[in-house]
Design a protein around this motif. Structure first.
Motif, PDB file in Angstrom:
ATOM      1  N   GLU A  71       0.812  -1.216   0.000  1.00  0.00           N
ATOM      2  CA  GLU A  71       0.000   0.000   0.000  1.00  0.00           C
ATOM      3  C   GLU A  71       0.845   1.267   0.000  1.00  0.00           C
ATOM      4  N   ARG A  72       2.161   1.118   0.138  1.00  0.00           N
ATOM      5  CA  ARG A  72       3.024   2.302   0.120  1.00  0.00           C
ATOM      6  C   ARG A  72       3.112   2.889  -1.287  1.00  0.00           C
ATOM      7  N   PRO A  73       3.243   4.190  -1.386  1.00  0.00           N
ATOM      8  CA  PRO A  73       3.442   4.791  -2.715  1.00  0.00           C
ATOM      9  C   PRO A  73       4.861   4.519  -3.210  1.00  0.00           C
ATOM     10  N   ASP A  74       5.092   4.785  -4.493  1.00  0.00           N
ATOM     11  CA  ASP A  74       6.430   4.590  -5.039  1.00  0.00           C
ATOM     12  C   ASP A  74       7.400   5.575  -4.380  1.00  0.00           C
ATOM     13  N   ASP A  75       8.683   5.188  -4.345  1.00  0.00           N
ATOM     14  CA  ASP A  75       9.705   6.034  -3.738  1.00  0.00           C
ATOM     15  C   ASP A  75      11.001   5.899  -4.529  1.00  0.00           C
ATOM     16  N   ASP A  76      12.108   6.375  -3.976  1.00  0.00           N
ATOM     17  CA  ASP A  76      13.385   6.364  -4.684  1.00  0.00           C
ATOM     18  C   ASP A  76      13.916   4.948  -4.901  1.00  0.00           C
ATOM     19  N   LYS A  77      13.540   4.016  -4.040  1.00  0.00           N
ATOM     20  CA  LYS A  77      14.014   2.633  -4.184  1.00  0.00           C
ATOM     21  C   LYS A  77      13.116   1.803  -5.088  1.00  0.00           C
ATOM     22  N   PHE A  78      11.809   2.029  -4.988  1.00  0.00           N
ATOM     23  CA  PHE A  78      10.849   1.278  -5.802  1.00  0.00           C
ATOM     24  C   PHE A  78      10.032   2.283  -6.610  1.00  0.00           C
ATOM     25  N   HIS A  79      10.492   2.545  -7.817  1.00  0.00           N
ATOM     26  CA  HIS A  79       9.873   3.574  -8.652  1.00  0.00           C
ATOM     27  C   HIS A  79       8.459   3.224  -9.074  1.00  0.00           C
ATOM     28  N   PHE A  80       8.130   1.921  -9.084  1.00  0.00           N
ATOM     29  CA  PHE A  80       6.789   1.494  -9.477  1.00  0.00           C
ATOM     30  C   PHE A  80       6.012   0.945  -8.280  1.00  0.00           C
ATOM     31  N   GLY A  81       6.420   1.312  -7.077  1.00  0.00           N
ATOM     32  CA  GLY A  81       5.719   0.865  -5.884  1.00  0.00           C
ATOM     33  C   GLY A  81       6.184  -0.506  -5.417  1.00  0.00           C
ATOM     34  N   TYR A  82       5.514  -1.007  -4.379  1.00  0.00           N
ATOM     35  CA  TYR A  82       5.922  -2.248  -3.726  1.00  0.00           C
ATOM     36  C   TYR A  82       5.064  -3.453  -4.115  1.00  0.00           C
ATOM     37  N   THR A  83       4.159  -3.275  -5.075  1.00  0.00           N
ATOM     38  CA  THR A  83       3.233  -4.361  -5.392  1.00  0.00           C
ATOM     39  C   THR A  83       3.923  -5.571  -6.007  1.00  0.00           C
ATOM     40  N   ALA A  84       5.131  -5.387  -6.578  1.00  0.00           N
ATOM     41  CA  ALA A  84       5.855  -6.526  -7.156  1.00  0.00           C
ATOM     42  C   ALA A  84       6.247  -7.543  -6.092  1.00  0.00           C
ATOM     43  N   MET A  85       6.214  -7.137  -4.812  1.00  0.00           N
ATOM     44  CA  MET A  85       6.543  -8.082  -3.740  1.00  0.00           C
ATOM     45  C   MET A  85       5.468  -9.159  -3.586  1.00  0.00           C
ATOM     46  N   GLU A  86       4.245  -8.857  -4.005  1.00  0.00           N
ATOM     47  CA  GLU A  86       3.147  -9.807  -3.824  1.00  0.00           C
ATOM     48  C   GLU A  86       3.345 -11.091  -4.623  1.00  0.00           C
ATOM     49  N   PRO A  87       3.611 -11.036  -5.936  1.00  0.00           N
ATOM     50  CA  PRO A  87       3.837 -12.297  -6.647  1.00  0.00           C
ATOM     51  C   PRO A  87       5.079 -13.025  -6.161  1.00  0.00           C
ATOM     52  N   THR A  88       6.097 -12.273  -5.699  1.00  0.00           N
ATOM     53  CA  THR A  88       7.299 -12.919  -5.167  1.00  0.00           C
ATOM     54  C   THR A  88       6.963 -13.718  -3.915  1.00  0.00           C
ATOM     55  N   LEU A  89       6.165 -13.119  -3.027  1.00  0.00           N
ATOM     56  CA  LEU A  89       5.742 -13.835  -1.829  1.00  0.00           C
ATOM     57  C   LEU A  89       4.901 -15.047  -2.190  1.00  0.00           C
ATOM     58  N   ASN A  90       3.966 -14.877  -3.133  1.00  0.00           N
ATOM     59  CA  ASN A  90       3.113 -15.993  -3.536  1.00  0.00           C
ATOM     60  C   ASN A  90       3.935 -17.129  -4.141  1.00  0.00           C
ATOM     61  N   LEU A  91       5.008 -16.766  -4.848  1.00  0.00           N
ATOM     62  CA  LEU A  91       5.904 -17.780  -5.407  1.00  0.00           C
ATOM     63  C   LEU A  91       6.530 -18.620  -4.290  1.00  0.00           C
ATOM     64  N   PHE A  92       7.084 -17.943  -3.288  1.00  0.00           N
ATOM     65  CA  PHE A  92       7.696 -18.668  -2.179  1.00  0.00           C
ATOM     66  C   PHE A  92       6.657 -19.461  -1.392  1.00  0.00           C
ATOM     67  N   LYS A  93       5.458 -18.897  -1.259  1.00  0.00           N
ATOM     68  CA  LYS A  93       4.404 -19.609  -0.543  1.00  0.00           C
ATOM     69  C   LYS A  93       4.052 -20.913  -1.252  1.00  0.00           C
ATOM     70  N   SER A  94       3.944 -20.867  -2.582  1.00  0.00           N
ATOM     71  CA  SER A  94       3.635 -22.085  -3.335  1.00  0.00           C
ATOM     72  C   SER A  94       4.749 -23.113  -3.191  1.00  0.00           C
ATOM     73  N   LEU A  95       6.000 -22.644  -3.154  1.00  0.00           N
ATOM     74  CA  LEU A  95       7.125 -23.571  -2.974  1.00  0.00           C
ATOM     75  C   LEU A  95       7.073 -24.220  -1.595  1.00  0.00           C
ATOM     76  N   PHE A  96       6.724 -23.442  -0.564  1.00  0.00           N
ATOM     77  CA  PHE A  96       6.588 -24.002   0.784  1.00  0.00           C
ATOM     78  C   PHE A  96       5.527 -25.102   0.804  1.00  0.00           C
ATOM     79  N   ILE A  97       4.384 -24.814   0.166  1.00  0.00           N
ATOM     80  CA  ILE A  97       3.294 -25.793   0.137  1.00  0.00           C
ATOM     81  C   ILE A  97       3.739 -27.058  -0.604  1.00  0.00           C
TER      82      ILE A  97
END
Length: 306
Positions: A65-91
């Motif tokens: 929900e954070r807005p984009d900043d100097d580190k993540f120019h397109f916001g933090y939403t790209a973390m969601e599929p990365t987390l889902n990827l690791f979650k599927s691997l755990f399962i």
């Protein structure tokens, strides 16, 4: 971006799932000690893994929900599929481990346990997991949350594993008090193997969808065509020769890059008129899907749209 009400419901659903995991971990470990059951112990270990992942999910939901900043120019939403990827691997790891252990128990002659208590645990865990899964699914559909949807699938897999424990020990409890008592220890590992094989496609599907987003693949063709039809309807008053649409989904956001190749008849007096066209299109698409983020460019030379 989602409004505050949507964010509130997403956070509340994930927090509810977190408390649910704590309850089921305690339930499984307690019954594992009482029944001496490896299957129930595995169910508890799976829930413990889900608890750790749920903590990460809650953190990522707040970051997204954070807005984009100097580190993540397109916001933090790209973390969601990365987390889902690791979650599927755990399962998947948990399912493969269960499959291996069930095969070992089967080859060793099965599992002896306190079947009556195990049946009680299986009934409580199965009903609880499927109930949480349904609640998570409803929230994810209503508020378009990928994180909650994956959480729903995780609980569904946990429910399948609990159902395997329940059905296995129910059958073993019946056989134990029948002329075929020597077969009772074999029921649990056989059913657990069958349920795990049925459950594996779920994390595989999550893995596939997450990889599509991580590598910036377009959504399914039907989704793209639906978006394009809605977009073109908003440009009915614009003189254009061609509209080139590119779509990618990153977590909760669907990003559209639109090139409008205008015709020779197209003319404007101020840039504000272009802003007005874009504003009209964006407003219509966002009212249909609040997670749409769009950039619209107007060009005359078609090669700039390729």
């Amino acid at each position: 971006m989602k409004d505050k009400l949507h964010v509130h419901h997403e956070q509340r659903a994930l927090t509810f799932a977190l408390y649910g995991v704590v309850f089921f971990v305690a339930l499984a470990l307690g019954f594992a000690l009482l029944t001496n059951s490896d299957a129930i112990l595995f169910d508890g270990i799976y829930s413990l893994i889900a608890f750790c992942v749920a903590l990460l999910t809650l953190r990522v939901a707040k970051l997204a929900e954070r807005p984009d900043d100097d580190k993540f120019h397109f916001g933090y939403t790209a973390m969601e599929p990365t987390l889902n990827l690791f979650k599927s691997l755990f399962i998947m790891v948990a399912c493969v481990y269960a499959l291996t252990e069930a095969a070992k128990r089967l080859l060793a002659g099965g599992t002896e346990a306190a079947y009556g208590l195990a049946v009680l645990y299986g009934a409580i865990a199965t009903l609880g997991c499927f109930t949480v899964s349904v609640l998570m699914h409803r929230v994810s559909r209503q508020y378009r949350s990928d994180l909650v949807q994956v959480e729903s699938r995780t609980w569904f897999v946990d429910g399948l594993l609990s159902a395997a424990v329940f059905l296995g020990f129910l059958g073993a409890w019946y056989l134990e008090n029948s002329p075929w008592a020597e077969w009772a220890p074999l029921v649990d590992p056989i059913l657990l193997i069958a349920i795990v094989l049925c459950a594996l496609p779920i994390p595989l599907g999550i893995l596939r969808d997450s990889l599509r987003e991580i590598v910036n693949m377009a959504p399914p063709e039907a989704v793209v065509e639906d978006i394009k039809a809605r977009l073109l309807a908003t440009l009915a008053e614009v003189d254009y020769d061609h509209v080139e649409l590119r779509v990618t989904k990153r977590g909760r956001n669907t990003y559209l890059l639109v090139h409008v190749v205008v015709s020779e008849a197209f003319s404007i007096r101020t840039v504000a008129e272009l802003d007005s066209i874009r504003r009209t299109s964006e407003r219509a698409l966002v009212s249909w899907n609040p997670e749409i983020v769009m950039d619209m460019l107007f060009v005359r030379d078609r090669k700039f749209a390729c």
